[in-house]
Design a protein around this motif. Structure first.
Motif, PDB file in Angstrom:
ATOM      1  N   ARG A  85       0.853  -1.182   0.000  1.00  0.00           N
ATOM      2  CA  ARG A  85       0.000   0.000   0.000  1.00  0.00           C
ATOM      3  C   ARG A  85       0.892   1.237   0.000  1.00  0.00           C
ATOM      4  NH1 ARG A  85       0.048  -1.894   5.036  1.00  0.00           N
ATOM      5  NH2 ARG A  85       0.573  -0.469   6.712  1.00  0.00           N
ATOM      6  N   ALA A  86       0.360   2.332  -0.508  1.00  0.00           N
ATOM      7  CA  ALA A  86       1.091   3.600  -0.524  1.00  0.00           C
ATOM      8  C   ALA A  86       0.081   4.729  -0.514  1.00  0.00           C
ATOM      9  CB  ALA A  86       1.978   3.692  -1.769  1.00  0.00           C
ATOM     10  N   SER A  87       0.472   5.851   0.081  1.00  0.00           N
ATOM     11  CA  SER A  87      -0.438   6.995   0.114  1.00  0.00           C
ATOM     12  C   SER A  87       0.355   8.288   0.092  1.00  0.00           C
ATOM     13  CB  SER A  87      -1.314   6.947   1.373  1.00  0.00           C
ATOM     14  OG  SER A  87      -0.505   7.033   2.529  1.00  0.00           O
ATOM     15  N   VAL A  88      -0.336   9.368  -0.249  1.00  0.00           N
ATOM     16  CA  VAL A  88       0.241  10.703  -0.244  1.00  0.00           C
ATOM     17  C   VAL A  88      -0.647  11.572   0.632  1.00  0.00           C
ATOM     18  CG1 VAL A  88       0.832  12.728  -1.637  1.00  0.00           C
ATOM     19  CG2 VAL A  88       1.208  10.439  -2.548  1.00  0.00           C
TER      20      VAL A  88
ATOM     21  N   GLY B 183       3.686   7.815   2.184  1.00  0.00           N
ATOM     22  CA  GLY B 183       3.834   6.682   3.089  1.00  0.00           C
ATOM     23  C   GLY B 183       3.790   5.404   2.277  1.00  0.00           C
ATOM     24  N   LEU B 184       4.783   4.532   2.446  1.00  0.00           N
ATOM     25  CA  LEU B 184       4.855   3.303   1.673  1.00  0.00           C
ATOM     26  C   LEU B 184       4.923   2.098   2.603  1.00  0.00           C
ATOM     27  CD1 LEU B 184       7.737   4.252  -0.801  1.00  0.00           C
ATOM     28  CD2 LEU B 184       5.318   4.678  -1.086  1.00  0.00           C
TER      29      LEU B 184
ATOM     30  N   VAL C 138      -4.327   4.232 -12.005  1.00  0.00           N
ATOM     31  CA  VAL C 138      -3.176   5.143 -11.962  1.00  0.00           C
ATOM     32  C   VAL C 138      -3.549   6.358 -11.125  1.00  0.00           C
ATOM     33  CG1 VAL C 138      -1.596   6.575 -13.319  1.00  0.00           C
ATOM     34  CG2 VAL C 138      -2.381   4.377 -14.231  1.00  0.00           C
ATOM     35  N   LYS C 139      -2.828   6.550 -10.023  1.00  0.00           N
ATOM     36  CA  LYS C 139      -3.087   7.677  -9.111  1.00  0.00           C
ATOM     37  C   LYS C 139      -1.850   8.569  -9.096  1.00  0.00           C
ATOM     38  CE  LYS C 139      -6.863   5.503  -7.817  1.00  0.00           C
ATOM     39  NZ  LYS C 139      -7.014   4.672  -6.679  1.00  0.00           N
ATOM     40  N   ASP C 140      -2.060   9.827  -8.666  1.00  0.00           N
ATOM     41  CA  ASP C 140      -0.911  10.728  -8.568  1.00  0.00           C
ATOM     42  C   ASP C 140      -1.034  11.607  -7.344  1.00  0.00           C
ATOM     43  OD1 ASP C 140      -1.439  13.823  -9.776  1.00  0.00           O
ATOM     44  OD2 ASP C 140      -2.978  12.334 -10.196  1.00  0.00           O
ATOM     45  N   SER C 141      -0.001  12.395  -7.126  1.00  0.00           N
ATOM     46  CA  SER C 141       0.093  13.190  -5.902  1.00  0.00           C
ATOM     47  C   SER C 141      -0.368  14.632  -6.075  1.00  0.00           C
ATOM     48  CB  SER C 141       1.527  13.175  -5.396  1.00  0.00           C
ATOM     49  OG  SER C 141       2.367  13.816  -6.333  1.00  0.00           O
ATOM     50  N   ALA C 142      -0.855  14.991  -7.227  1.00  0.00           N
ATOM     51  CA  ALA C 142      -1.365  16.343  -7.499  1.00  0.00           C
ATOM     52  C   ALA C 142      -0.313  17.435  -7.346  1.00  0.00           C
ATOM     53  CB  ALA C 142      -2.585  16.636  -6.624  1.00  0.00           C
TER      54      ALA C 142
ATOM     55  N   GLN D 122      -5.064  12.814   3.583  1.00  0.00           N
ATOM     56  CA  GLN D 122      -4.677  11.882   2.523  1.00  0.00           C
ATOM     57  C   GLN D 122      -5.347  12.305   1.218  1.00  0.00           C
ATOM     58  OE1 GLN D 122      -4.390   7.542   3.247  1.00  0.00           O
ATOM     59  NE2 GLN D 122      -5.945   7.386   1.652  1.00  0.00           N
ATOM     60  N   ILE D 123      -4.538  12.527   0.174  1.00  0.00           N
ATOM     61  CA  ILE D 123      -5.098  12.958  -1.108  1.00  0.00           C
ATOM     62  C   ILE D 123      -5.059  11.870  -2.173  1.00  0.00           C
ATOM     63  CG2 ILE D 123      -4.618  15.406  -0.716  1.00  0.00           C
ATOM     64  CD1 ILE D 123      -2.250  15.011  -2.771  1.00  0.00           C
ATOM     65  N   SER D 124      -4.253  10.831  -1.929  1.00  0.00           N
ATOM     66  CA  SER D 124      -4.156   9.752  -2.903  1.00  0.00           C
ATOM     67  C   SER D 124      -3.648   8.504  -2.199  1.00  0.00           C
ATOM     68  CB  SER D 124      -3.201  10.158  -4.032  1.00  0.00           C
ATOM     69  OG  SER D 124      -3.311   9.278  -5.120  1.00  0.00           O
ATOM     70  N   ALA D 125      -4.156   7.342  -2.645  1.00  0.00           N
ATOM     71  CA  ALA D 125      -3.717   6.086  -2.031  1.00  0.00           C
ATOM     72  C   ALA D 125      -3.952   4.930  -2.990  1.00  0.00           C
ATOM     73  CB  ALA D 125      -4.476   5.842  -0.727  1.00  0.00           C
ATOM     74  N   ILE D 126      -3.106   3.908  -2.839  1.00  0.00           N
ATOM     75  CA  ILE D 126      -3.285   2.674  -3.606  1.00  0.00           C
ATOM     76  C   ILE D 126      -3.100   1.485  -2.676  1.00  0.00           C
ATOM     77  CG2 ILE D 126      -2.505   3.683  -5.792  1.00  0.00           C
ATOM     78  CD1 ILE D 126       0.166   2.080  -5.392  1.00  0.00           C
TER      79      ILE D 126
END
Length: 159
Positions: free
Chosen positions: A10-13, A133-134, A122-126, A19-23
């Motif tokens: 998992r990963a997030s920004v 966080g990984l 496909v996500k991004d950090s804007a 939190q604005i983005s996560a996978i």
């Protein structure tokens, strides 16, 4: 252009504590864009990232499947610091594309990535001041076992 590709469970920004983005399972890509990067290099990097075999197959064989093969997610983070040149103790970022230019280039990269894959994965950090966080998926120590690998150019030159 430089990319650091990390397998993650998992990963997030996060920006400003939100939190604005996560996978979930997939890859996190830190992308550093240089002054000299072109559309051709962008397209090459998209192909490499999506086809990079960093996952195991159904039988457990390592380095057999790509993020596309597994239908996993991709989180992209623009990271100009990958273009750093160390001069003494001070980092120099003169090789990094200026932010005004890099934003459009990075958006083009994301567009190509989404065209070549599944846009919803496909996500991004804007492109904001962020914290990533990984949860890293992998071994504590990776790479070669230290044994000579026959047939590589590097080892042929040693003979």
């Amino acid at each position: 252009m430089k990319a650091v590709v990390q397998r993650v469970t998992r990963a997030s920004v996060t920006v400003g504590g939100e939190q604005i983005s996560a996978i979930g399972r997939g890859i996190c890509v830190l992308l550093g864009i240089s002054l000299e990067d072109t559309q051709k290099e962008l397209e090459h990097m998209v192909r490499k990232i999506l086809n990079l075999r960093v996952f195991e197959d159904e039988s457990g064989k390592h380095w057999s499947k790509s993020v596309m093969d597994k239908q996993y997610e991709v989180l992209c983070i623009s990271q100009f610091t990958l273009q750093c040149v160390l001069k003494g103790n001070k980092p120099d970022f003169h090789l990094a594309m200026p932010s005004e230019q890099a934003e459009g280039f990075y958006n083009g990269f994301l567009e190509q990535l989404r065209k070549a894959y599944r846009p919803e994965l496909v996500k991004d950090s804007a492109g904001q001041e962020e914290r990533a966080g990984l949860a890293i998926h992998g071994q504590k120590y990776g790479g070669s076992s230290g044994k000579e690998i026959k047939g590589t150019k590097e080892n042929k030159n040693r003979r």
